[in-house]
Design an enzyme around this catalytic site. Structure first.
Site, PDB file in Angstrom:
ATOM      1  N   ARG A 106       0.867  -1.187   0.000  1.00 63.18           N
ATOM      2  CA  ARG A 106       0.000   0.000   0.000  1.00 63.18           C
ATOM      3  C   ARG A 106       0.899   1.231   0.000  1.00 63.18           C
ATOM      4  NH1 ARG A 106      -5.408  -1.083   1.784  1.00 63.18           N
ATOM      5  NH2 ARG A 106      -5.560   1.037   2.592  1.00 63.18           N
TER       6      ARG A 106
ATOM      7  N   CYS B 188     -12.953  13.991   7.571  1.00 66.44           N
ATOM      8  CA  CYS B 188     -13.833  13.033   8.248  1.00 66.44           C
ATOM      9  C   CYS B 188     -13.543  13.045   9.745  1.00 66.44           C
ATOM     10  CB  CYS B 188     -13.617  11.640   7.684  1.00 66.44           C
ATOM     11  SG  CYS B 188     -13.905  11.605   5.911  1.00 66.44           S
TER      12      CYS B 188
ATOM     13  N   SER C 168     -14.719   5.815  -0.351  1.00 69.58           N
ATOM     14  CA  SER C 168     -15.224   5.939   1.017  1.00 69.58           C
ATOM     15  C   SER C 168     -16.500   6.763   1.017  1.00 69.58           C
ATOM     16  CB  SER C 168     -14.179   6.617   1.898  1.00 69.58           C
ATOM     17  OG  SER C 168     -13.055   5.788   1.958  1.00 69.58           O
TER      18      SER C 168
ATOM     19  N   CYS D 261      -1.636 -11.588   7.555  1.00 68.47           N
ATOM     20  CA  CYS D 261      -1.307 -10.259   7.018  1.00 68.47           C
ATOM     21  C   CYS D 261      -0.214 -10.363   5.957  1.00 68.47           C
ATOM     22  CB  CYS D 261      -0.856  -9.320   8.141  1.00 68.47           C
ATOM     23  SG  CYS D 261      -0.446  -7.692   7.491  1.00 68.47           S
TER      24      CYS D 261
ATOM     25  N   ASP E 242     -33.823  21.591  25.673  1.00 69.24           N
ATOM     26  CA  ASP E 242     -34.797  22.544  25.133  1.00 69.24           C
ATOM     27  C   ASP E 242     -35.498  21.980  23.899  1.00 69.24           C
ATOM     28  OD1 ASP E 242     -36.119  25.032  24.751  1.00 69.24           O
ATOM     29  OD2 ASP E 242     -34.663  25.529  23.199  1.00 69.24           O
TER      30      ASP E 242
HETATM   31  N1  SAM Z   1      -8.895   9.480   1.629  1.00 72.24           N
HETATM   32  C1  SAM Z   1      -9.107   8.177   1.139  1.00 72.24           C
HETATM   33  C2  SAM Z   1     -10.443   7.627   1.590  1.00 72.24           C
HETATM   34  O1  SAM Z   1     -11.043   8.196   2.492  1.00 72.24           O
HETATM   35  O2  SAM Z   1     -10.864   6.631   1.035  1.00 72.24           O
HETATM   36  C3  SAM Z   1      -7.986   7.210   1.437  1.00 72.24           C
HETATM   37  C4  SAM Z   1      -7.380   7.244   2.807  1.00 72.24           C
HETATM   38  S1  SAM Z   1      -8.471   6.759   4.099  1.00 72.24           S
HETATM   39  C5  SAM Z   1      -7.508   7.011   5.530  1.00 72.24           C
HETATM   40  C6  SAM Z   1      -8.481   5.022   3.944  1.00 72.24           C
HETATM   41  C7  SAM Z   1      -9.640   4.347   4.624  1.00 72.24           C
HETATM   42  O3  SAM Z   1      -9.483   4.403   6.028  1.00 72.24           O
HETATM   43  C8  SAM Z   1     -10.997   4.950   4.319  1.00 72.24           C
HETATM   44  O4  SAM Z   1     -11.854   3.976   3.790  1.00 72.24           O
HETATM   45  C9  SAM Z   1     -11.485   5.410   5.646  1.00 72.24           C
HETATM   46  O5  SAM Z   1     -12.868   5.301   5.732  1.00 72.24           O
HETATM   47  C10 SAM Z   1     -10.766   4.490   6.599  1.00 72.24           C
HETATM   48  N2  SAM Z   1     -10.684   5.034   7.964  1.00 72.24           N
HETATM   49  C11 SAM Z   1     -10.241   6.260   8.325  1.00 72.24           C
HETATM   50  N3  SAM Z   1     -10.358   6.427   9.662  1.00 72.24           N
HETATM   51  C12 SAM Z   1     -10.890   5.278  10.162  1.00 72.24           C
HETATM   52  C13 SAM Z   1     -11.254   4.835  11.473  1.00 72.24           C
HETATM   53  N4  SAM Z   1     -11.103   5.614  12.536  1.00 72.24           N
HETATM   54  N5  SAM Z   1     -11.747   3.590  11.614  1.00 72.24           N
HETATM   55  C14 SAM Z   1     -11.908   2.785  10.535  1.00 72.24           C
HETATM   56  N6  SAM Z   1     -11.576   3.145   9.271  1.00 72.24           N
HETATM   57  C15 SAM Z   1     -11.090   4.383   9.086  1.00 72.24           C
HETATM   58 FE1  SF4 Z   2      -9.396  10.598   6.161  1.00 71.56          FE
HETATM   59 FE2  SF4 Z   2      -9.984   9.686   3.728  1.00 71.56          FE
HETATM   60 FE3  SF4 Z   2     -11.764  11.136   5.157  1.00 71.56          FE
HETATM   61 FE4  SF4 Z   2      -9.618  12.280   4.119  1.00 71.56          FE
HETATM   62  S1  SF4 Z   2     -11.319  11.329   3.044  1.00 71.56           S
HETATM   63  S2  SF4 Z   2     -10.370  12.615   6.153  1.00 71.56           S
HETATM   64  S3  SF4 Z   2      -8.076  10.666   4.410  1.00 71.56           S
HETATM   65  S4  SF4 Z   2     -10.959   9.087   5.624  1.00 71.56           S
END
Ligand code: SAM
Ligand code: SF4
Length: 565
Positions: free
Chosen positions: A61, A72, A168, A305, A533
């Site tokens: 990766r 997020c 996502s 893994c 409220d």
């Molecule tokens: N920005 C891209 C995205 O959101 O798909 C790629 C990076 S993101 C960090 C990769 C994956 O990690 C995403 O599917 C996101 O939903 C997941 N992820 C981030 N924070 C997480 C958490 N606290 N628990 C579980 N999955 C998580």
């Molecule tokens: Fe994290 Fe992907 Fe959300 Fe960006 S989009 S904040 S990298 S989970």
């Protein structure tokens, strides 16, 4: 807030390196068939990529960037993460060279991730370059993206060899999307999903992190989404990362989710999972798409893994939860030989543990994939299991009771007085206060069902804003409080189905001469009063309880954390 060090943030999101900016390595790549040439379509995994538990690492990766165009709540702080200087990130060439090296050693699957990988301007060049490796053993090239700025790039990416796209999306409700990602963009993501299916990207998946009280009501809708679409929706158990306000109650375990789905959709068909798959796949009989569960918290997959990660700044990580990192970027830029590079990669792989340390300590989830140190303890319910040693971090600096006195009253006359802060040091100060409002089940259900669209608006959002406003107004409400210029106010409210409560946590920060506990307490109190409220027409049997400061840093007395007495 103890937002993870940059390093921890990187760690969670994959990683990778590069290398052809190093002339020696580049030359060696051309000259050393033993290391770089790929002789067969399916290269065996080399000893360098095999660990002492005989796990063969054929999946790499690569994180392309730390930046993201969403925020997020479960992943990133509102202000983003500290970014590595541009010249410290791997270049296009470096990434391609590293990808080539790993494929030559037996990697058959590469996934590009981030941060948000589509932010990188060279994303198409990278996919093209890595896609070329399909001629030399690479079997799958994937990307994980939030899909916000991807639609128009998709045809070029597909043509360049992208065959697997994970998008996502945590909710099918545009309003909730904005709350969860702190940005607009729901329709852009939906357009990307539709385009990916329409142009025939072979594997399109949706990644949905499920958080109780936040988006768990979306799960059945997502299952319905698979009825007429060739798509795989994967529900991910919410994982704790530094500062993301995880708590055990917010986790919806795999089994519970499966039960909930089966009670609505009837018996699901279990599908065959691949050996190294982290997903447990199911299908509603007759549906075109699939659903899956990524059970990182309740059932880990360390034993099988096969993943290695390279961070955007070029460190190799052998475990998502491990700390050991080696900078391949530095080695490349120092002009080390390819043999040396592989020797170092091999040594890192050989150090990979059987399972990550967090599993042995988290208790309530048994094999949960979490380092307990990343879970803020005050967010665990007091009845929860306490991992050995965790309390050691949560010390109290309460002074000897003999010294304790009320600073806001004159010791001689007992009259109220404001403490002089004129000579105090300006330091960065932070305080966090929690509390909750509990209500009868019927009222709670009403709140839950309507919390997006009540007559007075979204209850939790209104309460959040009320909390923020209140923090700013604290000195006007509490007579002896000093007015402060607050640097940050973060008020979070979550539904708790089990307790029929709304939980609130407020964190306030400032650089000043006096602390911000009162501001954090005021924010929590007023946010909860606002919930009262907005719900009082349904019931008056509500209790606001447990309002307290749980953590404080800065000032002369230093850090302090709540400890049950
Ligand atoms: N920005 C891209 C995205 O959101 O798909 C790629 C990076 S993101 C960090 C990769 C994956 O990690 C995403 O599917 C996101 O939903 C997941 N992820 C981030 N924070 C997480 C958490 N606290 N628990 C579980 N999955 C998580
Ligand atoms: Fe994290 Fe992907 Fe959300 Fe960006 S989009 S904040 S990298 S989970």
């Amino acid at each position: 807030m103890n937002w993870a060090s940059h390093r921890h943030w990187l760690l969670r999101r994959s990683i990778v390196g590069s290398f052809s900016s190093c002339p020696k390595v580049h030359r060696a790549a051309v000259q050393s068939p033993s290391l770089f040439a790929v002789n067969s379509k399916k290269p065996a995994v080399s000893d360098f990529l095999t660990d002492t538990y005989r796990r063969q690492h054929n999946y790499l990766r690569i994180s392309l960037t730390e930046k993201c165009n969403l925020r997020c709540t479960y992943c990133m702080p509102e202000e983003g993460v500290p970014l590595t200087a541009h010249d410290k990130l791997l270049t296009t060439e470096e990434i391609l060279s590293l990808a080539k090296l790993f494929v030559a050693q037996g990697v058959t699957k590469i996934r590009l991730t981030g941060g948000e990988p589509t932010i990188r301007p060279d994303i198409i060049d990278l996919v093209q370059g890595i896609g070329e490796l399909k001629k030399s053993g690479l079997q799958s090239l994937g990307m994980t993206s939030n899909g916000l700025a991807l639609k128009r790039k998709l045809p070029a990416l597909r043509d360049a060899g992208l065959d697997s796209l994970n998008l996502s999306l945590d909710t099918l409700d545009p309003h909730m999307f904005e709350i969860m990602t702190r940005r607009k963009g729901f329709h852009a993501v939906m357009n990307t999903i539709n385009e990916a299916i329409d142009i025939g990207i072979p594997h399109v998946k949706i990644n949905t992190v499920v958080i109780r009280g936040m988006n768990d009501d979306q799960v059945l809708k997502f299952v319905g989404f698979t009825q007429n679409r060739p798509i795989n929706v994967r529900f991910i158990e919410y994982m704790p990362f530094d500062g993301n306000r995880w708590n055990k109650e917010k986790l919806v375990p795999y089994q519970e989710l499966l039960d909930r789905i089966q009670s609505t959709f009837g018996h699901l068909d279990k599908l065959q999972d691949d050996a190294n798959d982290t997903t447990k796949a199911w299908r509603v009989p007759g549906y075109q798409g699939k659903i899956g569960f990524i059970t990182s918290m309740t059932q880990h997959f360390c034993g099988t893994c096969n993943r290695l990660r390279i961070t955007a700044d070029g460190n190799i990580k052998v475990c998502l939860f491990g700390d050991a990192e080696v900078s391949l970027r530095d080695l490349l830029r120092q002009g080390c030989s390819e043999e040396e590079l592989l020797r170092i990669i091999g040594a890192a792989v050989k150090k990979k543990r059987k399972q990550h340390a967090g599993m042995r300590v988290l208790g309530p989830f048994g094999r949960a994939g979490v380092d307990h140190k990343k879970v803020p303890l005050h967010m665990l319910p007091s009845t929860s299991y306490t991992p050995a040693g965790v309390h050691a971090r949560f010390y109290s600096t309460t002074r000897n009771t003999d010294d304790v006195r009320l600073t806001h009253t004159d010791p001689d006359t007992g009259e109220a007085r404001m403490v002089s802060v004129t000579d105090k040091q300006v330091t960065k100060r932070q305080a966090t206060a929690v509390g909750r409002i509990v209500m009868p089940k019927k009222a709670y259900q009403l709140l839950k069902e309507n919390h997006h669209h009540t007559a007075k608006g979204n209850v939790l959002v209104v309460a959040q804003i009320a909390g923020i406003q209140a923090a700013k107004a604290t000195s006007q409400l509490i007579p002896l409080c000093h007015p402060l210029l607050l640097g940050k106010i973060d008020v979070q409210l979550q539904l708790n189905d089990k307790e029929c409560s709304v939980e609130c946590e407020s964190m306030v920060e400032c650089s000043g001469k006096t602390g911000v506990e009162m501001e954090a307490l005021t924010a929590t109190s007023v946010a909860l009063l606002t919930v009262y409220d907005m719900c009082k027409a349904a019931t008056k049997h509500m209790t606001i309880e447990g309002i307290r400061v749980v953590e404080k840093t800065g000032g002369k007395s230093g850090p302090w954390q709540w400890k049950d007495q």
